[in-house]
Write a protein that holds these residues in place. Structure first.
Motif, PDB file in Angstrom:
ATOM      1  N   ASN A 100      44.873  18.063  28.469  1.00  0.00           N
ATOM      2  CA  ASN A 100      44.042  19.159  27.951  1.00  0.00           C
ATOM      3  C   ASN A 100      44.882  20.403  27.677  1.00  0.00           C
ATOM      4  O   ASN A 100      44.667  21.112  26.683  1.00  0.00           O
ATOM      5  CB  ASN A 100      42.932  19.479  28.949  1.00  0.00           C
ATOM      6  N   ASN A 101      45.860  20.703  28.567  1.00  0.00           N
ATOM      7  CA  ASN A 101      46.731  21.857  28.327  1.00  0.00           C
ATOM      8  C   ASN A 101      47.557  21.664  27.064  1.00  0.00           C
ATOM      9  O   ASN A 101      47.679  22.572  26.224  1.00  0.00           O
ATOM     10  CB  ASN A 101      47.660  22.062  29.532  1.00  0.00           C
ATOM     11  N   LEU A 102      48.144  20.462  26.907  1.00  0.00           N
ATOM     12  CA  LEU A 102      48.940  20.183  25.709  1.00  0.00           C
ATOM     13  C   LEU A 102      48.064  20.179  24.462  1.00  0.00           C
ATOM     14  O   LEU A 102      48.449  20.705  23.416  1.00  0.00           O
ATOM     15  CB  LEU A 102      49.646  18.832  25.864  1.00  0.00           C
ATOM     16  N   ASN A 103      46.861  19.632  24.577  1.00  0.00           N
ATOM     17  CA  ASN A 103      45.948  19.558  23.445  1.00  0.00           C
ATOM     18  C   ASN A 103      45.555  20.954  22.970  1.00  0.00           C
ATOM     19  O   ASN A 103      45.513  21.236  21.773  1.00  0.00           O
ATOM     20  CB  ASN A 103      44.706  18.765  23.831  1.00  0.00           C
ATOM     21  N   LYS A 104      45.261  21.872  23.930  1.00  0.00           N
ATOM     22  CA  LYS A 104      44.890  23.243  23.548  1.00  0.00           C
ATOM     23  C   LYS A 104      46.060  23.939  22.856  1.00  0.00           C
ATOM     24  O   LYS A 104      45.892  24.631  21.849  1.00  0.00           O
ATOM     25  CB  LYS A 104      44.461  24.029  24.787  1.00  0.00           C
ATOM     26  N   PHE A 105      47.267  23.754  23.402  1.00  0.00           N
ATOM     27  CA  PHE A 105      48.438  24.384  22.795  1.00  0.00           C
ATOM     28  C   PHE A 105      48.658  23.867  21.377  1.00  0.00           C
ATOM     29  O   PHE A 105      48.904  24.640  20.444  1.00  0.00           O
ATOM     30  CB  PHE A 105      49.673  24.109  23.658  1.00  0.00           C
ATOM     31  N   MET A 106      48.543  22.527  21.204  1.00  0.00           N
ATOM     32  CA  MET A 106      48.777  21.940  19.882  1.00  0.00           C
ATOM     33  C   MET A 106      47.687  22.346  18.905  1.00  0.00           C
ATOM     34  O   MET A 106      47.949  22.531  17.707  1.00  0.00           O
ATOM     35  CB  MET A 106      48.854  20.414  19.995  1.00  0.00           C
ATOM     36  N   ALA A 107      46.442  22.468  19.369  1.00  0.00           N
ATOM     37  CA  ALA A 107      45.360  22.877  18.482  1.00  0.00           C
ATOM     38  C   ALA A 107      45.629  24.264  17.904  1.00  0.00           C
ATOM     39  O   ALA A 107      45.407  24.514  16.716  1.00  0.00           O
ATOM     40  CB  ALA A 107      44.026  22.859  19.242  1.00  0.00           C
ATOM     41  N   ASP A 108      46.128  25.187  18.757  1.00  0.00           N
ATOM     42  CA  ASP A 108      46.454  26.536  18.276  1.00  0.00           C
ATOM     43  C   ASP A 108      47.654  26.494  17.331  1.00  0.00           C
ATOM     44  O   ASP A 108      47.674  27.159  16.282  1.00  0.00           O
ATOM     45  CB  ASP A 108      46.754  27.456  19.463  1.00  0.00           C
ATOM     46  N   ALA A 109      48.682  25.696  17.691  1.00  0.00           N
ATOM     47  CA  ALA A 109      49.904  25.650  16.873  1.00  0.00           C
ATOM     48  C   ALA A 109      49.653  25.024  15.522  1.00  0.00           C
ATOM     49  O   ALA A 109      50.276  25.396  14.521  1.00  0.00           O
ATOM     50  CB  ALA A 109      50.998  24.889  17.624  1.00  0.00           C
ATOM     51  N   LEU A 110      48.718  24.042  15.458  1.00  0.00           N
ATOM     52  CA  LEU A 110      48.480  23.288  14.223  1.00  0.00           C
ATOM     53  C   LEU A 110      47.227  23.769  13.506  1.00  0.00           C
ATOM     54  O   LEU A 110      46.732  23.092  12.599  1.00  0.00           O
ATOM     55  CB  LEU A 110      48.354  21.800  14.534  1.00  0.00           C
ATOM     56  N   ALA A 111      46.695  24.930  13.904  1.00  0.00           N
ATOM     57  CA  ALA A 111      45.469  25.428  13.293  1.00  0.00           C
ATOM     58  C   ALA A 111      45.641  25.669  11.801  1.00  0.00           C
ATOM     59  O   ALA A 111      44.715  25.473  11.021  1.00  0.00           O
ATOM     60  CB  ALA A 111      45.027  26.715  14.001  1.00  0.00           C
TER      61      ALA A 111
END
Length: 898
Positions: free
Chosen positions: A82-93
């Motif tokens: 979940n931590n990695l997913n949240k970070f990637m969601a912001d980075a790949l927005a």
């Protein structure tokens, strides 16, 4: 070296080329600087990360489900994901623009997820080792040692996977920077702006010393940067740049440079540069990623004859295989191919999950051809999902793939997580290397577009011939004519620019001209500001007839006819030459995928979203699914096409089922397996609930025993037992109205309209009623002559004789207590073969099976009436005789008295 005085410089063509080359090098170095920017995520890196993270998410979902099935705690890995997913969601927005990211945080989340992933893998292995140790108690010590060795190997494998993921990010950065450097170099050659500006700067006078110039070049192309680039090229860029793509890139670059500088000197420079730079790259520096990957994935751990390999020999196993049973014998269907021949005598382990919709029939997994070895053979199907693993030795050379064989079953059977490996024990599922990576080839001796600091100087020397930039700090133009001392500022007080600029104005900051063009007219700016380049015209903000190749296009409106994403899909089933993504002139968006097993296409067109699944394997029947979401609702179809549909244009010719959901009709189900299934709450480990069949019937799911209607579990209106054993009843907790008949919860049957209550037999007539004590106001027996036949006058003397033969007895029932009254009646002797209590059979009642049931009080009552009538006859006779005696007595008294 002795100092020399400042001298007036006349720039030759070679000098202009040097300045242009320097500018190109500066631009290329700028790309390298971007390459080394640790906090920039490029568009290409983002696009690759989107695809890779989608795969990681699929892997995570399967892993977590398997862990839960195995009783392994998934809290830590879920938190890390979940931590990695949240970070990637912001980075790949914003996937269409490069942006800054926190690399340290990115690495922290990646490392945390990889660590928890390794822990889960270790937990899987520990569980497998425990089962293996229990099954082989006699060799428990050896098995424990082997388990430790395998766990260590698995940890190394997982760590390698995480390193590969990190490497992929660096590869994307390198590729993006290389593309950027190339684009800038071409731009410098095309426009000539950099050259013109450099000439202007030299004309007005420069204060740069030779030492500063050399230091500037060294800062652009430093040994440390290119040493890093060298190893990145070796281990990372190799994955992204295939021979074919790089050769095309090399040729395009060479053609562009050649077309811009069509001179013999530059042609010589081309050839010499390629040879010189190629000589600087040793093959040993470019150990291929393919070989490293193959060595890592195919490596085995061997201990006490225990062989372990997680190399999947079956291809296409990421897609589960589904087969519908037709209740026949030897129903076989091709399932998966193999990566090569599995030799006879090879010890392999076959591991898979199998799911069946019912428990009819058997299944076998068999090698195609040869001895048709089957493992398992004729194994019974079980409703639900099961996990199996078999270790065996092959009985023949097998290269024809594997079949799934079904016998005498009507179930839909799905095989998933299928892996066959050269192991002597079970390993976790992984896809075959052929499924997860394209062919990666060695780059050694084939990278012809790499520049190092020393190489740049050498190539400028070669190109300019009489111009020398030496490592000792000397810059020579036009032979020995002009020298710039390294210790004094470089100053050009004036320059002789001949006929090219006669009667034209050349300013230090701006170049003003009625018309500007290159020598071969491939680039022109006219007096109105219109720019014309080869195959392109830019006038009034409109770009005409271009082919645009770029990673990012910014604009408020982009008009075009057809847009493609990616290259044509490379698969033999792609007969229509589909791209991964296409926007057609009519506004339809289509996304397409092919492999050897299946073709998938999703589209947005005509106000609807459509999904199509087409199997590429079949024999007269090819599995097909169509799903459409539009303004009316959802339409799901399943069935077969009669031919392989590689263009997604054939309709489903044989429909096995459909589900339609819309606002007008609700939910419509049709088909053998189209049903609504309720699996219970999150607290239920196994499915539990009900299944609504296509006919609307309600069946139990899993361990469900009842189905109830009511407010909640504690306020049921009615509950219906549905278990197979018949243990659970149907129970109503409220009054029940059936027409004019009411049954309440207080022991009362009520005739709502006040009419009689009838107990009737189905074939006709009244039904028998069995009861204990009956309390009634009156008792009416139907004795209508109209319903009787064979009516004859009864022999009352006969019936009186039968009544008088009855033995009466007093007694109590075995269920009576000490307070019960003494009872009196006849006795039906159902105990003794030789009856101890007399009761004529005419008074005994039997049930429908002939079993003694009790006394027929109706017959006995009327027989008693006959007895009364006989007694009345006797009384009447006695009364007549008494009157006669009384008369005679009176006469006798009269005589005596007279």
């Amino acid at each position: 070296m002795a100092e020399s005085n400042a001298t007036q410089v006349i720039l030759t063509d070679d000098g202009l080329k040097i300045i242009k080359a320097q500018s190109t090098a500066d631009s290329a170095a700028g790309g390298v600087t971007n390459l080394n920017d640790p906090n920039l995520m490029s568009v290409i890196e983002k696009q690759n990360n989107i695809a890779q993270f989608a795969g990681l998410t699929s892997q995570y979902n399967v892993l977590v489900q398997n862990a839960k099935d195995d009783g392994i705690d998934t809290t830590a890995v879920t938190t890390a994901y979940n931590n990695l997913n949240k970070f990637m969601a912001d980075a790949l927005a914003d996937p269409d623009n490069a942006s800054d990211i926190d690399r340290a945080a990115y690495k922290k989340y990646q490392d945390a997820y990889n660590e928890e992933l390794a822990n889960i893998q270790s937990a899987f292995q520990n569980n497998a080792d425990n089962r293996f140790a229990s099954a082989a108690n006699a060799t428990s010590q050896a098995a424990s040692t082997a388990s430790q060795a395998f766990s260590q190997a698995q940890s190394v494998f997982d760590y390698a996977n995480s390193e590969i993921a990190v490497t992929s990010t660096a590869i994307d950065k390198a590729q993006s920077a290389a593309d950027s450097a190339s684009s800038q170099a071409i731009k410098a050659i095309d426009t000539g702006n950099v050259t013109s500006q450099a000439v202007t700067d030299l004309k007005d006078g420069s204060t740069m010393t030779i030492a500063q110039l050399q230091n500037g070049l060294e800062s652009k192309v430093s040994n440390s940067e290119y040493a890093s680039y060298k190893y990145q090229t070796s281990s990372q860029i190799g994955e992204m740049v295939t021979n074919g793509a790089f050769s095309a890139y090399q040729k395009t670059t060479a053609d562009l440079i050649s077309s811009k500088v069509a001179t013999s000197a530059f042609s010589a420079y081309q050839a010499t540069t390629a040879e010189a730079i190629e000589s600087k790259v040793e093959s040993s520096d470019f150990t291929t990623y393919k070989e490293q990957t193959a060595d890592m994935f195919v490596s085995k751990v061997s201990f006490n004859n225990l062989a372990i390999s997680n190399r999947n020999l079956a291809l296409g196993t990421a897609t589960p295989f589904t087969m519908n049973g037709n209740n026949s014998t030897n129903q076989a269907q091709y399932m998966y191919s193999t990566s090569g021949t599995i030799a006879k005598g090879t010890t392999v382990t076959l591991t898979f999950d199998i799911t069946s919709t019912n428990a009819t029939g058997t299944y076998s997994i068999q090698f195609v051809g040869g001895t048709w070895q089957s493992v398992p053979w004729d194994s019974p199907l079980v409703s639900g999902k099961q996990h199996h693993s078999y270790t065996f030795t092959t009985t023949d050379d097998f290269s024809g793939g594997l079949n799934l064989r079904l016998d005498n079953t009507t179930a839909t059977v799905t095989v998933s997580n299928f892996i066959i490996s050269e192991s002597s024990k079970e390993v976790s599922w992984t896809p075959a290397p052929e499924d997860t990576q394209s062919q990666i080839t060695q780059l050694a001796d084939k990278i012809n577009f790499r520049v190092t600091k020393d190489g740049l100087i050498s190539q400028i020397n070669l190109q300019a011939k009489n111009t020398l930039i030496s490592s000792g700090g000397q810059l020579t133009l036009a032979g020995n004519t002009i020298y710039f001392d390294t210790n004094n500022p470089v100053i050009i007080p004036s320059a002789n620019i001949e006929t090219v600029l006669v009667r034209k104005q050349l300013q230090a900051a701006d170049i003003s001209a009625n018309k500007f063009s290159t020598n071969n007219e491939t680039f022109t700016v006219d007096e109105n500001g219109a720019i014309t380049a080869k195959n392109m015209v830019l006038t009034g903000g409109t770009l005409t007839s271009p082919t645009i190749n770029a990673s990012t296009i910014n604009g408020s409106t982009i008009n075009g006819t057809t847009f493609h994403g990616g290259d044509i899909i490379s698969d033999s089933n792609n007969t229509a030459k589909y791209y991964p993504m296409t926007i057609t002139p009519d506004g339809a968006y289509k996304s397409t995928y092919f492999d050897s097993m299946v073709g998938l296409q999703s589209s947005v067109e005509s106000g609807a979203i459509a999904y199509k699944y087409r199997s590429m394997i079949g024999n007269g029947q090819y599995l097909a699914y169509d799903s459409v979401i539009n303004g009316q609702g959802l339409d799901l179809q399943s069935g077969y096409t009669s031919a392989k549909d590689t263009t997604f244009s054939n309709p489903v010719s044989t429909t096995t089922g459909y589900v339609i959901v819309n606002a007008n009709d609700g939910i419509t189900l049709h088909g053998d397996n189209q049903q609504i299934t309720f699996n219970g709450t999150s607290a239920d480990v196994t499915p539990k609930g009900v299944i609504i069949t296509p006919y609307g019937n309600i069946n139990p799911n899993g361990t469900q025993n009842i189905w109830y209607v009511g407010n909640n579990m504690n306020m049921k209106t009615a509950s219906f037992g549905m278990d197979g054993s018949g243990t659970y009843n149907i129970q109503f907790n409220r009054s029940l109205d059936i027409g004019n008949f009411n049954i309440n919860t207080y022991h009362t049957f009520t005739s709502t309209d006040g009419a009689p209550i009838h107990f009737a037999k189905g074939p006709g007539g009244a039904a028998d009623i069995y009861a204990g004590t009956v309390h009634y106001d009156s008792l009416v027996k139907s004795s209508l002559l109209s319903v009787k036949k064979d009516v004859q006058k009864a022999d009352t003397a006969y019936w009186a004789q039968l009544v008088n033969s009855i033995d009466l007895a007093t007694y109590q029932y075995k269920s009576d207590d000490s307070n019960s009254h003494i009872r009196l009646s006849s006795i039906v002797d159902d105990v003794n073969d030789t009856k101890q209590w007399r009761l004529p059979d005419i008074f005994i009642r039997r049930d429908e099976n002939g079993k003694l049931n009790g006394v027929d009080d109706s017959v006995l009552l009327n027989a008693t009436l006959a007895t009364v009538q006989e007694q009345q006859k006797e009384i009447d006779q006695l009364n007549g005789h008494n009157m006669e005696l009384e008369a005679r007595l009176n006469k006798l008294e009269a005589r005596l008295n007279g």
